[in-house]
Design a protein around this motif. Structure first.
Motif, PDB file in Angstrom:
ATOM      1  N   GLU A 246       0.828  -1.223   0.000  1.00  0.00           N
ATOM      2  CA  GLU A 246       0.000   0.000   0.000  1.00  0.00           C
ATOM      3  C   GLU A 246       0.857   1.266   0.000  1.00  0.00           C
ATOM      4  OE1 GLU A 246      -2.046  -1.333   3.409  1.00  0.00           O
ATOM      5  OE2 GLU A 246      -1.042   0.009   4.799  1.00  0.00           O
ATOM      6  N   THR A 247       2.128   1.158   0.423  1.00  0.00           N
ATOM      7  CA  THR A 247       2.995   2.348   0.455  1.00  0.00           C
ATOM      8  C   THR A 247       3.609   2.639  -0.921  1.00  0.00           C
ATOM      9  OG1 THR A 247       3.532   1.884   2.757  1.00  0.00           O
ATOM     10  CG2 THR A 247       5.007   3.384   1.630  1.00  0.00           C
TER      11      THR A 247
ATOM     12  N   ASN B 231      -0.035   2.037  -6.335  1.00  0.00           N
ATOM     13  CA  ASN B 231      -1.248   2.860  -6.318  1.00  0.00           C
ATOM     14  C   ASN B 231      -2.137   2.536  -7.525  1.00  0.00           C
ATOM     15  OD1 ASN B 231      -0.262   4.287  -8.593  1.00  0.00           O
ATOM     16  ND2 ASN B 231       1.064   5.454  -7.226  1.00  0.00           N
TER      17      ASN B 231
ATOM     18  N   GLY C 226      -2.981  -5.551   1.452  1.00  0.00           N
ATOM     19  CA  GLY C 226      -2.131  -4.494   0.886  1.00  0.00           C
ATOM     20  C   GLY C 226      -2.597  -4.114  -0.509  1.00  0.00           C
TER      21      GLY C 226
ATOM     22  N   ASN D  37      -5.834  -2.100  -0.308  1.00  0.00           N
ATOM     23  CA  ASN D  37      -5.562  -0.738   0.185  1.00  0.00           C
ATOM     24  C   ASN D  37      -4.839   0.121  -0.852  1.00  0.00           C
ATOM     25  OD1 ASN D  37      -6.708  -1.499   2.554  1.00  0.00           O
ATOM     26  ND2 ASN D  37      -4.776  -1.821   3.654  1.00  0.00           N
ATOM     27  N   SER D  38      -4.018  -0.530  -1.684  1.00  0.00           N
ATOM     28  CA  SER D  38      -3.234   0.253  -2.666  1.00  0.00           C
ATOM     29  C   SER D  38      -4.113   0.783  -3.804  1.00  0.00           C
ATOM     30  CB  SER D  38      -2.136  -0.625  -3.286  1.00  0.00           C
ATOM     31  OG  SER D  38      -2.700  -1.537  -4.217  1.00  0.00           O
TER      32      SER D  38
ATOM     33  N   SER E 228       5.380   4.770   5.480  1.00  0.00           N
ATOM     34  CA  SER E 228       4.594   3.583   5.825  1.00  0.00           C
ATOM     35  C   SER E 228       3.808   3.811   7.117  1.00  0.00           C
ATOM     36  CB  SER E 228       5.518   2.375   5.998  1.00  0.00           C
ATOM     37  OG  SER E 228       4.880   1.411   6.800  1.00  0.00           O
TER      38      SER E 228
END
Ligand SMILES: Cc1ncc(COP(=O)(O)O)c(C=O)c1O
Length: 372
Positions: A103-104, A107, A125, A128-129, A246
């Motif tokens: 997710e960091t 995108n 993850g 969320n991304s 993060s």
């Protein structure tokens, strides 16, 4: 959610034999469901040696960015960097590491290609991304290659995610071939070594000299590592970005120094577990041989042996019957494994004896032949 809705969902799970409850671990049973693959977490001699060396500090009291970066974690990261020849950053768990990296760094403009049996933390993850994602067939690198051929021109940012040894199937990815594919296609590679660290020393990627091919090497320490937390091995620039961006790294109290001291102790002793590894290998071969002789099917070829039963109720009945005979073997059900593939997942360790395995397989065979 309204209470009625929650209750109705719980009732449904009960009806289909899939309601989860928490039970106290019965340490008198022979535990065939543990992930302590080398017996490190239960090795009293090792723990005595460890505790003699210092007075443990049981809380870090803050995030790493405030006052949580004790000597212990800094030293652990330095030592990991010496071993893996790339920077290391510690997360509080494998779940945090996997979900946070995805997710960091990725995108809505990214494409993520993920083995369909990858762990829930990887899926969290991905969701969320907000990246587009496609699941490739389990361990099927031909399928992955087709997807790369089709999509690699359309995306600048492609991430491929795999585990080395799969937790619920006990099978292994062809990481060599994946590394070669990375040279042909322009993608980033994330690899999770939760079930290979310890059993394969510092891990399969390390042993095959493939560290440079892996952008994010995640090594959760709660299984063969006999501990908790996760090392992430990545380039310096990624480490710096994690420290700054993060959310799971920044906004969470870091693990207590005692855990990092233990992680460092195990890392430094990693080459001293050859006896345990050899015993585990012999036990694995013996167990697979006995299963085969008894016509009990498995696709596994590692220390994790999966036996698919299918039906939840049958799984629960056999599990309870085995408990009466002295064996602790949890059934694994949906959503941990795909619907209709409820199974037993045996996690071997060197402290299980051949005699115990013989008795266990005799009882299991008896159950499989009589419970319908
Ligand atoms: C493949 C894999 N990755 C990550 C995790 C999560 O690791 P942790 O238990 O440290 O959160 C697990 C644990 O079940 C796992 O099996």
């Amino acid at each position: 959610m309204k209470i009625e809705e929650i209750q109705s969902q719980l009732n449904y799970l009960k009806e289909i034999g899939n309601l989860r409850t928490l039970n106290t671990l019965d340490t008198n049973l022979i535990n065939l469901s543990s992930n302590d693959y080398l017996g490190i977490a239960h090795n009293l001699e090792l723990k005595d040696k460890f505790y003699k060396s210092f007075k443990p500090n049981l809380s870090s009291s803050s995030s790493r960015l405030i006052t949580g970066s004790y000597d212990a974690v800094m030293e652990l990261e330095k030592q990991a960097e010496r071993i893996y020849k790339k920077p290391c950053i510690m997360f509080n768990s494998g779940f945090d590491a996997n979900s946070s990296i995805i997710e960091t760094f990725f995108n809505k403009d990214s494409l993520i290609l993920t083995d369909r049996l990858n762990h829930a933390s990887i899926y969290d993850g991905i969701i969320n991304s907000k990246a587009k994602f496609i699941r490739f067939k389990h361990l099927d690198l031909n399928h992955l290659e087709d997807l790369l051929n089709k999509y690699s021109d359309g995306y600048e940012d492609i991430l491929v995610i795999t585990e080395t040894i799969y937790s619920m199937d006990g099978d292994i990815i062809n990481i060599d071939r994946l590394a070669k594919m990375k040279k042909r296609f322009n993608f980033q590679l994330m690899v999770d070594e939760a079930h290979s660290y310890g059993v394969f020393g510092y891990g399969i990627v390390h042993n095959l000299n493939l560290i440079d091919c892996v952008d994010f090497l995640v090594i959760p320490l709660g299984k063969g590592g006999g501990s908790v937390g996760a090392m992430v091995i990545c380039d310096k620039i990624y480490k710096s970005y994690i420290i700054n961006k993060s959310r799971k790294f920044i906004f969470s109290t870091s693990l207590p120094p005692v855990n990092h001291q233990w992680n460092l102790f195990i890392l430094n002793n990693m080459n001293n577990f050859d006896k345990e590894r050899a015993k585990l290998e012999l036990l694995k071969n013996y167990t697979l041989k006995l299963l085969n002789e008894n016509n009990i099917e498995t696709q596994s070829n590692t220390h994790i042996i999966s036996i698919v039963i299918g039906d939840n109720h049958k799984l629960a009945t056999i599990s309870n019957n085995l408990k009466q005979k002295g064996f602790l073997l949890y059934g694994v059900k949906e959503p941990t494994v795909p619907k209709g593939t409820a199974r037993f997942r045996i996690g071997l360790n060197p402290y299980i004896t051949r005699k115990q395995i013989e008795l266990f397989i005799k009882e299991l065979k008896n159950e499989l032949d009589t419970v319908f």
